[in-house]
Scaffold this motif. Sequence first.
Motif, PDB file in Angstrom:
ATOM      1  N   LEU A 179       0.819  -1.212   0.000  1.00 17.59           N
ATOM      2  CA  LEU A 179       0.000   0.000   0.000  1.00 17.59           C
ATOM      3  C   LEU A 179       0.855   1.265   0.000  1.00 17.59           C
ATOM      4  CD1 LEU A 179      -2.819  -1.038   2.482  1.00 17.59           C
ATOM      5  CD2 LEU A 179      -2.908  -1.025  -0.020  1.00 17.59           C
TER       6      LEU A 179
ATOM      7  N   ASP B 228      -1.004   5.379  -4.735  1.00 15.00           N
ATOM      8  CA  ASP B 228      -1.522   6.729  -4.572  1.00 15.00           C
ATOM      9  C   ASP B 228      -2.837   6.675  -3.783  1.00 15.00           C
ATOM     10  OD1 ASP B 228      -1.279   9.617  -6.172  1.00 15.00           O
ATOM     11  OD2 ASP B 228      -3.347   9.070  -5.712  1.00 15.00           O
ATOM     12  N   ASP B 229      -3.081   7.667  -2.932  1.00 14.18           N
ATOM     13  CA  ASP B 229      -4.309   7.690  -2.126  1.00 14.18           C
ATOM     14  C   ASP B 229      -5.571   7.643  -2.982  1.00 14.18           C
ATOM     15  OD1 ASP B 229      -2.928   7.754   0.275  1.00 14.18           O
ATOM     16  OD2 ASP B 229      -2.977   9.944   0.423  1.00 14.18           O
ATOM     17  N   ALA B 230      -5.499   8.189  -4.184  1.00  8.70           N
ATOM     18  CA  ALA B 230      -6.676   8.241  -5.074  1.00  8.70           C
ATOM     19  C   ALA B 230      -6.596   7.191  -6.182  1.00  8.70           C
ATOM     20  CB  ALA B 230      -6.809   9.631  -5.680  1.00  8.70           C
ATOM     21  N   THR B 231      -5.810   6.153  -5.965  1.00  7.89           N
ATOM     22  CA  THR B 231      -5.617   5.134  -6.998  1.00  7.89           C
ATOM     23  C   THR B 231      -6.930   4.456  -7.390  1.00  7.89           C
ATOM     24  OG1 THR B 231      -4.129   3.347  -7.662  1.00  7.89           O
ATOM     25  CG2 THR B 231      -5.230   3.092  -5.559  1.00  7.89           C
TER      26      THR B 231
ATOM     27  N   GLY C 293      -8.773   3.774  -4.083  1.00 11.23           N
ATOM     28  CA  GLY C 293      -7.995   4.182  -2.920  1.00 11.23           C
ATOM     29  C   GLY C 293      -7.292   3.018  -2.249  1.00 11.23           C
ATOM     30  N   LYS C 294      -6.535   3.354  -1.209  1.00 16.11           N
ATOM     31  CA  LYS C 294      -5.787   2.315  -0.491  1.00 16.11           C
ATOM     32  C   LYS C 294      -6.727   1.298   0.145  1.00 16.11           C
ATOM     33  CE  LYS C 294      -1.596   4.903   0.234  1.00 16.11           C
ATOM     34  NZ  LYS C 294      -0.467   5.194   1.104  1.00 16.11           N
ATOM     35  N   ALA C 295      -7.885   1.763   0.639  1.00 18.92           N
ATOM     36  CA  ALA C 295      -8.852   0.831   1.248  1.00 18.92           C
ATOM     37  C   ALA C 295      -9.367  -0.153   0.204  1.00 18.92           C
ATOM     38  CB  ALA C 295     -10.010   1.600   1.876  1.00 18.92           C
TER      39      ALA C 295
ATOM     40  N   GLU D 266      -6.580  -2.636  -0.549  1.00 23.94           N
ATOM     41  CA  GLU D 266      -6.467  -3.565   0.578  1.00 23.94           C
ATOM     42  C   GLU D 266      -7.583  -4.609   0.526  1.00 23.94           C
ATOM     43  OE1 GLU D 266      -5.434  -3.383   5.322  1.00 23.94           O
ATOM     44  OE2 GLU D 266      -6.337  -1.622   4.392  1.00 23.94           O
TER      45      GLU D 266
ATOM     46  N   LEU E  24       4.196   6.755  -7.375  1.00 26.64           N
ATOM     47  CA  LEU E  24       3.139   5.912  -6.817  1.00 26.64           C
ATOM     48  C   LEU E  24       2.229   5.411  -7.929  1.00 26.64           C
ATOM     49  CD1 LEU E  24       2.126   8.196  -3.819  1.00 26.64           C
ATOM     50  CD2 LEU E  24       3.587   6.164  -3.719  1.00 26.64           C
TER      51      LEU E  24
ATOM     52  N   ARG F  21      -1.001   5.122  -9.682  1.00 24.00           N
ATOM     53  CA  ARG F  21      -2.224   5.930  -9.727  1.00 24.00           C
ATOM     54  C   ARG F  21      -3.395   5.158 -10.344  1.00 24.00           C
ATOM     55  NH1 ARG F  21      -4.540  10.854  -8.063  1.00 24.00           N
ATOM     56  NH2 ARG F  21      -6.249  11.199  -9.491  1.00 24.00           N
TER      57      ARG F  21
END
Length: 128
Positions: A22, A26-29, A47-49, A52, A110, A112
Motif C-alpha cells: 500500500l 496513490d491515495d486516489a488510486t 484508494g488504499k482501502a 487492501e 506511486l 495511480r
Amino acid sequence: MGPNPLQQFFSKVGARDVPGALAVIDDATVFEPQGPTHLPIYGRFVGKAGVERLLSTLAEQFETEIFEIKKWAEAEDYVFAYGFMQHRVRKTGKTFKSEFTVVAQINSGLIRHYRIFEDTSAAVAAFA
C-alpha cells in the motif's frame, strides 16, 4: 535506478507485506482488474482501502502457486508487465492458469491507476 513502483508492489504482495504494498499506492488510486464482475476478483477498487480489500479477496479466493513476470516495459508515466500466473481456487480446488498483462500509470512514484488483463474464461471455469 531502483525498482519501479509496480515491481515494488508485486514484491511486497509476494512477501505478504500489505502495508508495504500500500505504500507505493496513490491515495486516489483506481485498480480495475478486467473481467466479469460476478467474480469477486474483478471490478473497480478505489484508494488504499479498495486495494487492501482486493488483496484480501485475492488471498481468500486463491492459493497462488506461480506468479512470474517475464517482461517489463516503461514509457513515460506507464509501467507494463507481462507474465504467467497459476492459482488454485480455494472453494473449488480447480487451477486457474493464465498469461497476463498489467498496465499501471505512475504519478510521483506511486501507482495511480492499475489494470490487469488475463484469461477471464479460465477464471470463470476455475470458479465453477
